[in-house]
Design a protein around this motif. Sequence first.
Motif, PDB file in Angstrom:
ATOM      1  N   VAL A 267       0.847  -1.201   0.000  1.00 48.70           N
ATOM      2  CA  VAL A 267       0.000   0.000   0.000  1.00 48.70           C
ATOM      3  C   VAL A 267       0.880   1.249   0.000  1.00 48.70           C
ATOM      4  CG1 VAL A 267      -1.717   1.333   1.286  1.00 48.70           C
ATOM      5  CG2 VAL A 267      -1.898  -1.168   1.163  1.00 48.70           C
ATOM      6  N   TRP A 268       1.898   1.238   0.851  1.00 49.82           N
ATOM      7  CA  TRP A 268       2.793   2.397   0.915  1.00 49.82           C
ATOM      8  C   TRP A 268       3.581   2.559  -0.381  1.00 49.82           C
ATOM      9  CZ3 TRP A 268       1.515   5.670   4.347  1.00 49.82           C
ATOM     10  CH2 TRP A 268       0.985   5.265   5.573  1.00 49.82           C
ATOM     11  N   GLY A 269       3.930   1.424  -0.985  1.00 49.35           N
ATOM     12  CA  GLY A 269       4.632   1.486  -2.262  1.00 49.35           C
ATOM     13  C   GLY A 269       3.774   2.125  -3.346  1.00 49.35           C
ATOM     14  N   ALA A 270       2.498   1.724  -3.385  1.00 48.63           N
ATOM     15  CA  ALA A 270       1.574   2.311  -4.365  1.00 48.63           C
ATOM     16  C   ALA A 270       1.374   3.806  -4.101  1.00 48.63           C
ATOM     17  CB  ALA A 270       0.233   1.585  -4.315  1.00 48.63           C
ATOM     18  N   LEU A 271       1.277   4.175  -2.806  1.00 47.89           N
ATOM     19  CA  LEU A 271       1.075   5.573  -2.445  1.00 47.89           C
ATOM     20  C   LEU A 271       2.261   6.434  -2.869  1.00 47.89           C
ATOM     21  CD1 LEU A 271      -0.582   7.741  -1.002  1.00 47.89           C
ATOM     22  CD2 LEU A 271       0.554   7.086   1.137  1.00 47.89           C
ATOM     23  N   ILE A 272       3.456   5.980  -2.546  1.00 48.95           N
ATOM     24  CA  ILE A 272       4.653   6.748  -2.903  1.00 48.95           C
ATOM     25  C   ILE A 272       4.787   6.861  -4.423  1.00 48.95           C
ATOM     26  CG2 ILE A 272       7.182   6.738  -2.827  1.00 48.95           C
ATOM     27  CD1 ILE A 272       6.923   5.379  -0.048  1.00 48.95           C
ATOM     28  N   TYR A 273       4.530   5.752  -5.095  1.00 50.43           N
ATOM     29  CA  TYR A 273       4.625   5.737  -6.557  1.00 50.43           C
ATOM     30  C   TYR A 273       3.649   6.731  -7.175  1.00 50.43           C
ATOM     31  CZ  TYR A 273       5.013   3.697 -11.254  1.00 50.43           C
ATOM     32  OH  TYR A 273       5.233   3.504 -12.588  1.00 50.43           O
ATOM     33  N   ALA A 274       2.387   6.748  -6.674  1.00 47.36           N
ATOM     34  CA  ALA A 274       1.359   7.622  -7.232  1.00 47.36           C
ATOM     35  C   ALA A 274       1.622   9.087  -6.905  1.00 47.36           C
ATOM     36  CB  ALA A 274      -0.013   7.211  -6.708  1.00 47.36           C
ATOM     37  N   VAL A 275       2.018   9.383  -5.662  1.00 44.13           N
ATOM     38  CA  VAL A 275       2.269  10.775  -5.266  1.00 44.13           C
ATOM     39  C   VAL A 275       3.415  11.361  -6.075  1.00 44.13           C
ATOM     40  CG1 VAL A 275       3.106  12.243  -3.388  1.00 44.13           C
ATOM     41  CG2 VAL A 275       1.306  10.564  -2.952  1.00 44.13           C
ATOM     42  N   LEU A 276       4.485  10.584  -6.240  1.00 43.81           N
ATOM     43  CA  LEU A 276       5.617  11.059  -7.026  1.00 43.81           C
ATOM     44  C   LEU A 276       5.210  11.308  -8.473  1.00 43.81           C
ATOM     45  CD1 LEU A 276       8.657  11.686  -7.080  1.00 43.81           C
ATOM     46  CD2 LEU A 276       9.060   9.274  -7.639  1.00 43.81           C
ATOM     47  N   GLY A 277       4.439  10.376  -9.026  1.00 44.32           N
ATOM     48  CA  GLY A 277       3.993  10.541 -10.405  1.00 44.32           C
ATOM     49  C   GLY A 277       3.057  11.725 -10.567  1.00 44.32           C
ATOM     50  N   THR A 278       2.168  11.938  -9.592  1.00 40.49           N
ATOM     51  CA  THR A 278       1.239  13.066  -9.654  1.00 40.49           C
ATOM     52  C   THR A 278       1.979  14.395  -9.614  1.00 40.49           C
ATOM     53  OG1 THR A 278      -0.512  11.792  -8.590  1.00 40.49           O
ATOM     54  CG2 THR A 278      -0.717  14.191  -8.501  1.00 40.49           C
ATOM     55  N   TRP A 279       2.927  14.493  -8.727  1.00 43.75           N
ATOM     56  CA  TRP A 279       3.685  15.740  -8.581  1.00 43.75           C
ATOM     57  C   TRP A 279       4.451  16.059  -9.863  1.00 43.75           C
ATOM     58  CZ3 TRP A 279       9.172  16.447  -8.118  1.00 43.75           C
ATOM     59  CH2 TRP A 279       9.534  17.765  -7.836  1.00 43.75           C
ATOM     60  N   LEU A 280       5.101  15.052 -10.439  1.00 42.39           N
ATOM     61  CA  LEU A 280       5.872  15.285 -11.658  1.00 42.39           C
ATOM     62  C   LEU A 280       4.952  15.612 -12.842  1.00 42.39           C
ATOM     63  CD1 LEU A 280       8.575  12.463 -11.359  1.00 42.39           C
ATOM     64  CD2 LEU A 280       8.913  14.936 -11.133  1.00 42.39           C
ATOM     65  N   THR A 281       3.785  14.948 -12.908  1.00 39.83           N
ATOM     66  CA  THR A 281       2.844  15.241 -13.994  1.00 39.83           C
ATOM     67  C   THR A 281       2.361  16.681 -13.918  1.00 39.83           C
ATOM     68  OG1 THR A 281       2.096  12.941 -14.053  1.00 39.83           O
ATOM     69  CG2 THR A 281       0.640  14.585 -15.035  1.00 39.83           C
ATOM     70  N   HIS A 282       2.016  17.134 -12.722  1.00 42.90           N
ATOM     71  CA  HIS A 282       1.565  18.517 -12.568  1.00 42.90           C
ATOM     72  C   HIS A 282       2.671  19.498 -12.916  1.00 42.90           C
ATOM     73  CE1 HIS A 282      -0.414  22.049 -11.177  1.00 42.90           C
ATOM     74  NE2 HIS A 282       0.390  22.221 -10.149  1.00 42.90           N
ATOM     75  N   LEU A 283       3.884  19.174 -12.514  1.00 42.84           N
ATOM     76  CA  LEU A 283       5.029  20.042 -12.799  1.00 42.84           C
ATOM     77  C   LEU A 283       5.226  20.183 -14.310  1.00 42.84           C
ATOM     78  CD1 LEU A 283       7.111  21.513 -10.973  1.00 42.84           C
ATOM     79  CD2 LEU A 283       8.680  19.629 -11.452  1.00 42.84           C
ATOM     80  N   ILE A 284       5.068  19.088 -15.024  1.00 49.81           N
ATOM     81  CA  ILE A 284       5.283  19.102 -16.476  1.00 49.81           C
ATOM     82  C   ILE A 284       4.076  19.701 -17.212  1.00 49.81           C
ATOM     83  CG2 ILE A 284       5.663  17.644 -18.511  1.00 49.81           C
ATOM     84  CD1 ILE A 284       7.035  15.620 -16.595  1.00 49.81           C
TER      85      ILE A 284
END
Length: 581
Positions: A189-206
Motif C-alpha cells: 500500500v505504501w509502495g503504491a502511495l509513494i509511486y502515485a504521489v511522485l507521479g502526480t507531482w511530476l505530472t503537474h510540474l510538467i
Amino acid sequence: MNGIGSTLKTVWRIAAPYFRSEDKWAGRGLLAAVIVIELATVWINVLLNSWNNRFYNALQEHNWDSFVSEIIYFTVIVTIFIAIAVYQFYLNQWLQIRWRKWMTERYLGDWLHDATHYRMQLQGDAADNPDQRITDDVKLFVDRTLNIGVGLLNSIVTLASFVVILWTLSSAAPLHLFGKDIDFPGYMVWGALIYAVLGTWLTHLIGKPLVGLDYRQQQYEADFRFNLVRVRENSEQIALLDGDNAERDRLLGRFGAVVDNWLGIMSRTKKVTAFTASYSQASVIFPFILVAPAYFAGKMQLGGMMQTASAFGSVQGALSFFITTYRTLAEWQAVVGRLDGFEAGITAAKTLAESPDSIRTVTAADASAIRLDELLLKLPNGRPLIETSGFRVQSGERTLLTGPSGSGKSTLFRAIAGIWPFGKGDISIPKGASLMMLPQRPYFPVGALASAITYPARDGTYSDERLCEVLTLVGLPALATRLAEHGHWNRTLSLGEQQRLGIARALLQAPQYLFLDEATASLDEPSEALLYRLIGEKLPDTTIVSIGHRSTLDAFHQRHVALVRDGEQFTLGGGERVPAA
C-alpha cells in the motif's frame, strides 16, 4: 492544480442550479443511476480480483475442474459487467443532453434578456465569443464534469476497497529482501502511495502550462471561426472592394495564432505523454518487482502474486487518477474559466442596467408624451455626449431630429429604447405605450420571408393576405409570391429593399411611437416621400420621430429639433415648428 479550490467552487455554482431546477428529479435520478452502476463496476472488479487468485492457482496446480468452474464464473461476471456498462453509458448520455439543454436555455435566456447581450458588447465584451460559450463550452462542461466526477468517485471507492485487500496480501506475503522477511505492515500500500504521489507531482510540474494553453486555444479557434462568418456575411462588400487578398491575410493571421498555440500544446502534451506513458508502463511491472522476492522464496502462490498485482494496479490507478486525467482536467478547468467569465459578463451587464448611476426608464400613467428630464448621455468611456432637460415627444406629433455625424442621434434613440445605460437622468414613457425602432439597416432572421417581415412577432400572427397587401403598399409586389421561401434576406435583398421591408414591418405592427433612424436613407427622394405619405395615411395616430439629413423630410414633420454643439457635448432643445405637408 493552482486554484483548484476556487475552480471547484465555480463548478458547484455553475452545476448545482440544474439539480435544483424544474428538471431536478429527472437529473437526480439519472445521476443516482449512473453512480449506482459505477459502484457496481467497482464491486465486480473486487470479485475479479479474487477470481485472479483462484484462476491462476488452478493453472499452477493443473486443476481442470477448478479451471472450468472459474471460466464459467468469469463469463457470468463479465456478461453482467458489459450489460451495466452499456446502460451506464446510455444513462450518462441521457443525463448529459438534459443537463446541457437546461443550461443552454438558461444561458440563452440570461444573454438575450432585456438587451443584456448588447450591454455586454458596450462593456467591451470581456466574455468574447458568446456563441462558443453557449455551444462548445456548455457541452464540454457537462461532459467533463460528469466524466471527471464519476471517475473521481470510482477512484475513491476503488481505493477504499482495494487498500484493504492489498494490506491483507501484504501481511500474507511479507516483504522479503536479502533472504529475510522484513516486518513492514502494508508495504505494498505504501509502495503504491509513494509511486502515485511522485507521479502526480511530476505530472503537474510538467503539464501545468496546459491549462492556459487550452484556454487560449479555444479563444483563438472561436476568433478564427467568427472572422470566417464575418467574411461570409459581408462577401459582397469585400468583393466590391477587391478585398480578397486583404481578408485572406487577416484570416491567415488569425489562423496563425491557432497554429502557434497548437504547437505549444503539442510540445507540452508530448512531454506529459512521454512521462505518463512511461509511468503507466512502469506501473505494470512495479508490483511484480515488489512481490517477486516473496514469490520466489515460496511465500505465496502464483494466484496470490497475480491477485496482488491486480490489487496493486487498482490502488495505484485510483491514486493516479490525477495523472491519467491530467489533460482532461486542464481542458475542463479552461472550460470552467470561460463559463465563469461568461456569467460574470452577464452579471456585469445586468448590474450596469440596474445601477442607480445609469439612465432610468420609467413608465408614467396618464402621460401623453415621452419626457427626457435632466438627461445626460455619455459614451462608455465616460465622456459626455448629449444633455437635455424637459424635452418632450408629444403623442401624435411628428419630429425630425438632425445634427452632425457623431453627435449621438442614434444613441439618443437607444436610450429611449432603454438599452443605453451610460449617463444619468430619467426617460419617462407613457404606461403601456408600444415603441418601435427602425434602423438604417433592419435585421431579418434567416428563414421564411413571412417570418422575416413579421419579426419579432410569432409566425402566423398576420395572414398571408395582409402580408401581400403591405408588400404591395411599400413597393415590393414581386415578393408577395415568395412568402414561404427561405433565405438570408439581409444578404439577398438590396439595402433599399430591406428598408422597404422595414416600413412594411412598421405598418403591420402599428406602434404608438415609431422611431426612424435614417430608415429610408437608401431610397431615392420620390420613393422616400411615397413611404412617408404611406405612413401618414396608414398610421395616422402613430407618433413619428425621424433622424435624417435630407431637407425634403421637413415636409413630413411638424417639428424640427437640432443637436447643437456646446463645448465637448451636444444639447437638445425644444426645436422649431415647421409647416406640415
